[in-house]
Design a protein around this motif. Structure first.
Motif, PDB file in Angstrom:
ATOM      1  N   ASP A  81      24.719  62.345 -25.831  1.00  0.00           N
ATOM      2  CA  ASP A  81      25.942  62.027 -26.572  1.00  0.00           C
ATOM      3  C   ASP A  81      25.868  60.630 -27.165  1.00  0.00           C
ATOM      4  N   SER A  82      24.726  59.992 -27.058  1.00  0.00           N
ATOM      5  CA  SER A  82      24.580  58.604 -27.493  1.00  0.00           C
ATOM      6  C   SER A  82      24.397  58.501 -29.001  1.00  0.00           C
ATOM      7  N   GLU A  83      24.937  57.442 -29.564  1.00  0.00           N
ATOM      8  CA  GLU A  83      24.713  57.154 -30.979  1.00  0.00           C
ATOM      9  C   GLU A  83      23.354  56.494 -31.183  1.00  0.00           C
ATOM     10  N   ILE A  84      22.777  56.020 -30.094  1.00  0.00           N
ATOM     11  CA  ILE A  84      21.461  55.377 -30.123  1.00  0.00           C
ATOM     12  C   ILE A  84      20.405  56.470 -29.953  1.00  0.00           C
ATOM     13  N   GLU A  85      19.261  56.287 -30.578  1.00  0.00           N
ATOM     14  CA  GLU A  85      18.179  57.254 -30.429  1.00  0.00           C
ATOM     15  C   GLU A  85      17.808  57.352 -28.951  1.00  0.00           C
ATOM     16  N   SER A  86      17.875  58.566 -28.401  1.00  0.00           N
ATOM     17  CA  SER A  86      17.676  58.718 -26.962  1.00  0.00           C
ATOM     18  C   SER A  86      17.226  60.128 -26.607  1.00  0.00           C
ATOM     19  N   ARG A  87      16.755  60.248 -25.368  1.00  0.00           N
ATOM     20  CA  ARG A  87      16.355  61.526 -24.790  1.00  0.00           C
ATOM     21  C   ARG A  87      16.890  61.575 -23.364  1.00  0.00           C
ATOM     22  N   SER A  88      17.420  62.732 -22.967  1.00  0.00           N
ATOM     23  CA  SER A  88      17.869  62.914 -21.582  1.00  0.00           C
ATOM     24  C   SER A  88      16.650  63.169 -20.706  1.00  0.00           C
ATOM     25  N   LEU A  89      16.582  62.475 -19.588  1.00  0.00           N
ATOM     26  CA  LEU A  89      15.504  62.665 -18.618  1.00  0.00           C
ATOM     27  C   LEU A  89      16.037  63.546 -17.494  1.00  0.00           C
ATOM     28  N   ARG A  90      15.262  64.537 -17.135  1.00  0.00           N
ATOM     29  CA  ARG A  90      15.714  65.516 -16.145  1.00  0.00           C
ATOM     30  C   ARG A  90      14.621  65.782 -15.116  1.00  0.00           C
TER      31      ARG A  90
END
Length: 176
Positions: A81-90
């Motif tokens: 949900d971030s406006e910053i470039e990101s990836r969820s880590l799982r």
């Protein structure tokens, strides 16, 4: 004689002014001289890593992260949900927990920002407030979630261990 004393005073005044200017210039240069960044220390840490280390590779960013025991089954996705470039880590260890497997940024998140990007909430550069690594023109850092993605108390300890391992992994981000 009077003229000679005036010349001596003028010479002393010029010398003091020159010394003050020189010390100010030295202070300025020392204060603004480029300092070694953490990148150098992180690089030296990663060189001594086990050659059999496992990595989580994020090919679209051309980076990899060393995986420790608690996160050796880690993976990532683009649900954030971030406006910053990101990836969820799982973690596959928590894939049976719907909130941990599907909710945006439920365990940890890796972010990619420009080196000089400023966190508008803190009005400071990310690299000054986050533990991470500079690679080329970008700064990468990992943040863990502030909420529990599982209602099960027996999974809480595992979740905490995984979050802690992801937090530590921020130091191991490196170019592929």
């Amino acid at each position: 004689m009077e003229k000679h004393k005036r010349n001596i005073r003028l010479g002393i005044l010029q010398l003091v002014t020159l010394l003050l200017f020189a010390s100010g210039a030295i202070y300025y240069v020392a204060d603004h001289w480029p300092k070694k960044t953490e990148k150098a220390s992180v690089t030296s840490q990663t060189k001594s890593v086990d050659p059999n280390a496992k990595y989580l590779i994020i090919p679209e960013w051309n980076i990899k992260i060393i995986l420790s025991k608690p996160i050796e089954d880690a993976y990532y996705d683009t649900k954030t949900d971030s406006e910053i470039e990101s990836r969820s880590l799982r973690s596959a260890s928590l894939s049976n927990e719907p909130g941990c497997a599907k909710d945006p940024q439920s365990i940890a998140t890796i972010f990619k920002v420009k080196n000089d990007a400023v966190d508008i909430q803190l009005n400071k550069k990310y690299r000054g407030t986050q533990e991470g690594v500079t690679i080329g023109p970008n700064f990468y850092f990992i943040q863990t979630s502030q909420f529990s993605c599982t209602p099960k108390p027996e999974k809480a300890e595992l979740l905490q261990s995984i979050r802690s391992a992801f937090r530590d992994a921020a130091k191991t981000i490196q170019s592929r």
